[in-house]
Design a protein around this motif. Structure first.
Motif, short mmCIF file in Angstrom:
data_model
loop_
_atom_site.label_atom_id
_atom_site.label_comp_id
_atom_site.label_asym_id
_atom_site.label_seq_id
_atom_site.Cartn_x
_atom_site.Cartn_y
_atom_site.Cartn_z
N THR A 29 34.28 40.77 35.66
CA THR A 29 33.76 40.01 36.79
C THR A 29 35.01 39.41 37.79
O THR A 29 35.89 38.70 37.03
CB THR A 29 32.62 38.96 36.54
OG1 THR A 29 31.58 39.61 35.83
CG2 THR A 29 32.16 38.27 37.82
N LYS A 31 35.87 36.63 40.49
CA LYS A 31 35.48 35.40 41.24
C LYS A 31 36.60 34.90 42.16
O LYS A 31 37.67 34.86 41.65
CB LYS A 31 35.03 34.50 40.31
CG LYS A 31 33.95 34.88 39.29
CD LYS A 31 33.79 33.82 38.39
CE LYS A 31 32.77 34.25 37.26
NZ LYS A 31 32.38 33.24 36.12
N SER A 66 31.35 36.38 43.72
CA SER A 66 32.01 37.30 42.49
C SER A 66 31.32 38.52 42.58
O SER A 66 30.40 39.00 43.35
CB SER A 66 31.57 36.74 41.20
OG SER A 66 30.25 36.48 41.05
N VAL A 67 32.03 39.59 41.70
CA VAL A 67 31.78 41.04 42.05
C VAL A 67 32.10 41.58 40.53
O VAL A 67 33.21 41.23 40.07
CB VAL A 67 32.50 41.73 43.07
CG1 VAL A 67 34.06 41.67 42.94
CG2 VAL A 67 31.73 43.09 43.27
N GLU A 68 31.36 42.31 39.97
CA GLU A 68 31.53 43.26 38.90
C GLU A 68 32.67 44.41 39.16
O GLU A 68 32.25 45.07 40.19
CB GLU A 68 30.53 43.70 38.21
CG GLU A 68 30.74 44.38 36.94
CD GLU A 68 29.46 44.63 36.14
OE1 GLU A 68 28.98 46.01 36.48
OE2 GLU A 68 28.97 43.92 35.41
N SER A 106 35.97 37.91 32.58
CA SER A 106 35.92 37.47 34.12
C SER A 106 37.32 36.83 34.41
O SER A 106 38.18 36.47 33.39
CB SER A 106 34.98 36.35 34.26
OG SER A 106 35.40 35.34 33.50
N THR A 108 39.12 34.57 37.64
CA THR A 108 38.77 33.61 38.95
C THR A 108 40.17 33.42 39.55
O THR A 108 41.14 32.96 38.67
CB THR A 108 38.11 32.47 38.45
OG1 THR A 108 36.79 32.69 37.93
CG2 THR A 108 38.10 31.54 39.82
#
Length: 111
Positions: A29, A31, A66-68, A106, A108
């Motif tokens: 993910t 972000k 956010s995006v996968e 994830s 960010t």
């Protein structure tokens, strides 16, 4: 121009040490923790001297979204270079980073 801090959260991906290496999709993910629109996101395996295609295509990642991301390039490598570009007029610099995407849950990007 602002610089970036990166926050990573490792996922609980377990890879069997005795299993032969095979190509698997890398999923994590992404972000956007900045106040600017992330317009382009590129990845490329470490050691490859050119960026792959823009992961977003025509899409963007707005602040707080956010995006996968799935990298399904058929490679058996885990270490990827990443390049982030922001909307024109933003006070954020284009930046790069390198991560082991096999273990990344994830990512960010922060101002």
């Amino acid at each position: 121009m602002k610089k970036f801090r990166f926050a990573l959260a490792a996922s609980a991906i377990v890879l069997a040490a005795s299993a032969p290496a095979k190509a698997e999709d890398l999923v994590f993910t992404l972000k956007n923790g900045t106040q600017s629109v992330l317009t382009r996101f590129y990845t490329s395996p470490v050691g490859v001297n050119e960026w792959e295609e823009d992961v977003f295509g025509r899409d963007v990642l707005n602040p707080g979204e956010s995006v996968e991301v799935t990298i399904a390039d058929g490679r058996t490598v885990c270490s990827y270079d990443m390049k982030f570009e922001f909307e024109e007029g933003s006070d954020l610099d284009t930046t790069t980073d390198t991560q082991d995407l096999c273990e990344l849950g994830s990512y960010t990007i922060h101002e």
